[in-house]
Write a protein that holds these residues in place. Structure first.
Motif, PDB file in Angstrom:
ATOM      1  N   PHE A  38       0.946  -1.148  -0.024  1.00 56.46           N
ATOM      2  CA  PHE A  38      -0.084   0.183   0.052  1.00 56.46           C
ATOM      3  C   PHE A  38       0.810   1.258   0.004  1.00 56.46           C
ATOM      4  N   ASN A  39       1.935   1.212   0.877  1.00 54.51           N
ATOM      5  CA  ASN A  39       2.899   2.511   0.897  1.00 54.51           C
ATOM      6  C   ASN A  39       3.363   2.680  -0.521  1.00 54.51           C
ATOM      7  N   SER A  40       3.754   1.733  -1.212  1.00 50.99           N
ATOM      8  CA  SER A  40       4.307   1.795  -2.556  1.00 50.99           C
ATOM      9  C   SER A  40       3.184   2.833  -3.639  1.00 50.99           C
ATOM     10  N   TYR A  41       2.035   2.522  -3.167  1.00 54.58           N
ATOM     11  CA  TYR A  41       0.937   3.255  -4.048  1.00 54.58           C
ATOM     12  C   TYR A  41       0.845   4.570  -3.535  1.00 54.58           C
ATOM     13  N   LYS A  42       0.916   4.658  -2.267  1.00 53.76           N
ATOM     14  CA  LYS A  42       0.559   6.031  -1.348  1.00 53.76           C
ATOM     15  C   LYS A  42       1.768   7.115  -1.713  1.00 53.76           C
ATOM     16  N   LYS A  43       3.091   6.393  -1.832  1.00 52.10           N
ATOM     17  CA  LYS A  43       4.247   7.135  -2.251  1.00 52.10           C
ATOM     18  C   LYS A  43       4.154   7.752  -3.618  1.00 52.10           C
ATOM     19  N   GLU A  44       3.481   6.976  -4.415  1.00 51.59           N
ATOM     20  CA  GLU A  44       3.275   7.368  -5.877  1.00 51.59           C
ATOM     21  C   GLU A  44       2.077   8.471  -6.231  1.00 51.59           C
ATOM     22  N   PHE A  45       0.844   8.100  -5.173  1.00 51.06           N
ATOM     23  CA  PHE A  45      -0.288   8.878  -5.490  1.00 51.06           C
ATOM     24  C   PHE A  45      -0.801   9.272  -4.083  1.00 51.06           C
ATOM     25  N   THR A  46      -0.287  10.317  -3.617  1.00 47.57           N
ATOM     26  CA  THR A  46      -0.284  10.581  -2.354  1.00 47.57           C
ATOM     27  C   THR A  46      -1.677  10.953  -1.835  1.00 47.57           C
ATOM     28  N   SER A  47      -2.981  11.282  -2.748  1.00 45.42           N
ATOM     29  CA  SER A  47      -4.114  11.365  -2.099  1.00 45.42           C
ATOM     30  C   SER A  47      -4.828  10.154  -1.930  1.00 45.42           C
ATOM     31  N   ILE A  48      -4.198   8.875  -2.260  1.00 48.02           N
ATOM     32  CA  ILE A  48      -5.073   7.755  -2.143  1.00 48.02           C
ATOM     33  C   ILE A  48      -5.233   7.436  -0.435  1.00 48.02           C
ATOM     34  N   LYS A  49      -6.409   6.973   0.014  1.00 46.93           N
ATOM     35  CA  LYS A  49      -6.643   6.691   1.176  1.00 46.93           C
ATOM     36  C   LYS A  49      -6.635   5.006   1.190  1.00 46.93           C
ATOM     37  N   LYS A  50      -6.180   4.492   2.617  1.00 47.22           N
ATOM     38  CA  LYS A  50      -6.122   3.142   2.462  1.00 47.22           C
ATOM     39  C   LYS A  50      -7.356   2.313   2.249  1.00 47.22           C
ATOM     40  N   ASP A  51      -8.470   2.910   2.923  1.00 49.17           N
ATOM     41  CA  ASP A  51      -9.864   2.052   2.538  1.00 49.17           C
ATOM     42  C   ASP A  51     -10.056   2.109   1.549  1.00 49.17           C
ATOM     43  N   ASN A  52     -10.045   3.293   0.592  1.00 43.59           N
ATOM     44  CA  ASN A  52     -10.420   3.526  -1.138  1.00 43.59           C
ATOM     45  C   ASN A  52      -9.436   2.428  -1.660  1.00 43.59           C
ATOM     46  N   PHE A  53      -8.174   2.436  -1.330  1.00 40.75           N
ATOM     47  CA  PHE A  53      -7.467   1.600  -1.817  1.00 40.75           C
ATOM     48  C   PHE A  53      -7.955  -0.018  -2.209  1.00 40.75           C
ATOM     49  N   LEU A  54      -8.006  -0.367  -0.722  1.00 33.18           N
ATOM     50  CA  LEU A  54      -8.353  -1.673  -0.574  1.00 33.18           C
ATOM     51  C   LEU A  54      -9.862  -2.141  -1.174  1.00 33.18           C
ATOM     52  N   GLU A  55     -10.561  -1.386  -1.368  1.00 29.11           N
ATOM     53  CA  GLU A  55     -11.928  -1.370  -2.008  1.00 29.11           C
ATOM     54  C   GLU A  55     -11.409  -1.634  -3.454  1.00 29.11           C
ATOM     55  N   ALA A  56     -10.691  -0.734  -4.005  1.00 29.60           N
ATOM     56  CA  ALA A  56     -10.458  -0.768  -5.474  1.00 29.60           C
ATOM     57  C   ALA A  56      -9.648  -2.065  -5.830  1.00 29.60           C
ATOM     58  N   TRP A  57      -8.699  -2.333  -4.970  1.00 31.17           N
ATOM     59  CA  TRP A  57      -7.731  -3.652  -5.148  1.00 31.17           C
ATOM     60  C   TRP A  57      -8.548  -4.967  -5.066  1.00 31.17           C
ATOM     61  N   ASN A  58      -9.462  -4.905  -4.454  1.00 37.75           N
ATOM     62  CA  ASN A  58     -10.390  -6.161  -3.982  1.00 37.75           C
ATOM     63  C   ASN A  58     -11.671  -5.882  -5.051  1.00 37.75           C
ATOM     64  N   ALA A  59     -11.947  -5.105  -5.652  1.00 42.67           N
ATOM     65  CA  ALA A  59     -12.919  -4.850  -6.792  1.00 42.67           C
ATOM     66  C   ALA A  59     -13.028  -6.166  -7.804  1.00 42.67           C
ATOM     67  N   ILE A  60     -11.655  -6.378  -8.267  1.00 44.83           N
ATOM     68  CA  ILE A  60     -11.632  -7.653  -9.059  1.00 44.83           C
ATOM     69  C   ILE A  60     -12.346  -8.927  -8.802  1.00 44.83           C
ATOM     70  N   LEU A  61     -12.631  -9.179  -7.548  1.00 45.24           N
ATOM     71  CA  LEU A  61     -13.311 -10.324  -6.928  1.00 45.24           C
ATOM     72  C   LEU A  61     -14.589 -10.234  -6.927  1.00 45.24           C
ATOM     73  N   VAL A  62     -15.221 -11.121  -7.741  1.00 43.46           N
ATOM     74  CA  VAL A  62     -16.911 -10.911  -7.978  1.00 43.46           C
ATOM     75  C   VAL A  62     -17.623 -11.893  -7.225  1.00 43.46           C
ATOM     76  N   ASP A  63     -17.509 -13.023  -7.522  1.00 41.71           N
ATOM     77  CA  ASP A  63     -18.353 -14.201  -6.734  1.00 41.71           C
ATOM     78  C   ASP A  63     -17.629 -15.826  -7.098  1.00 41.71           C
ATOM     79  N   PHE A  64     -18.149 -16.827  -6.171  1.00 41.85           N
ATOM     80  CA  PHE A  64     -17.364 -17.923  -6.255  1.00 41.85           C
ATOM     81  C   PHE A  64     -18.968 -18.929  -6.613  1.00 41.85           C
TER      82      PHE A  64
END
Length: 203
Positions: free
Chosen positions: A55-81
């Motif tokens: 997460f910190n590697s993204y935060k360093k590059e994109f300083t405005s990103i919040k952790k909860d938003n990042f996690l929401e976006a990162w997990n958006a790829i996962l749909v259903d089983f």
């Protein structure tokens, strides 16, 4: 003769939306991702970074990103089983005709989401004789060493294995080692149809 079936996880059992994460990241101000970040993604899949470092590697590059938003976006790829795929692998495991191995490129954040949101994940995992997640074994597909690792761990002959994956470069890499492959196309094929789609390998 096939004795071992090696399955990918994403878009084989769990449905993915591969466009969702980039789309959501853009909404949160993460655009034009540099090659260095793409390399970081791969390092994270190999377990070479902690989730916090990732997460910190993204935060360093994109300083405005919040952790909860990042996690929401990162997990958006996962749909259903779909539950019917669990029933398929449970039946296959119960029959004990084949050694069953899971081999997935994934990461800690995604697996944490799966454990929290897929109620039968433990039941699914228990269907396999071995369960290899890239971030736990420090290898990732399509590098040859991940396939060689699995073959060596179980003393497998490539010609007696079938590898199922939705990504062409992954199946190409396995085929180069002599492993039988099914490059499954998730928009028109389903893993539950394995024995009709690849019947020539099981006859």
């Amino acid at each position: 003769m096939i004795k071992t079936i090696i399955f990918d996880f994403g878009d084989i059992f769990i449905n993915l939306d591969k466009s969702a994460t980039p789309a959501q990241l853009k909404q949160f101000g993460v655009k034009n991702i540099p090659d260095s970040i793409l390399s970081t993604n791969q390092e994270y899949e190999k377990g070479l970074l902690s989730s916090e470092e990732f997460f910190n590697s993204y935060k360093k590059e994109f300083t405005s990103i919040k952790k909860d938003n990042f996690l929401e976006a990162w997990n958006a790829i996962l749909v259903d089983f779909p539950k019917y795929r669990l029933e398929f692998i449970k039946k296959l495991a119960a029959e004990k005709d084949y050694q069953l191995i899971l081999l997935s490129n994934t990461n800690e954040i995604h697996i944490d989401w799966v454990k929290e949101n897929i109620s039968f994940f433990n039941e699914f995992q228990q269907c396999f004789d071995a369960f290899y997640l890239s971030y736990e074994i420090n290898f990732r597909k399509p590098d040859a060493n991940i396939y060689e690792y699995v073959l060596q761990q179980h003393n497998l002959k490539p010609e007696e294995c079938l590898f199922i994956d939705d990504t062409r470069e992954n199946t190409d890499a396995a085929a180069a080692l002599g492993i039988n492959i099914w490059n499954l196309e998730p928009t028109r094929e389903d893993v539950i149809d394995l024995f009709t789609t690849k019947k020539e390998l099981f006859s």
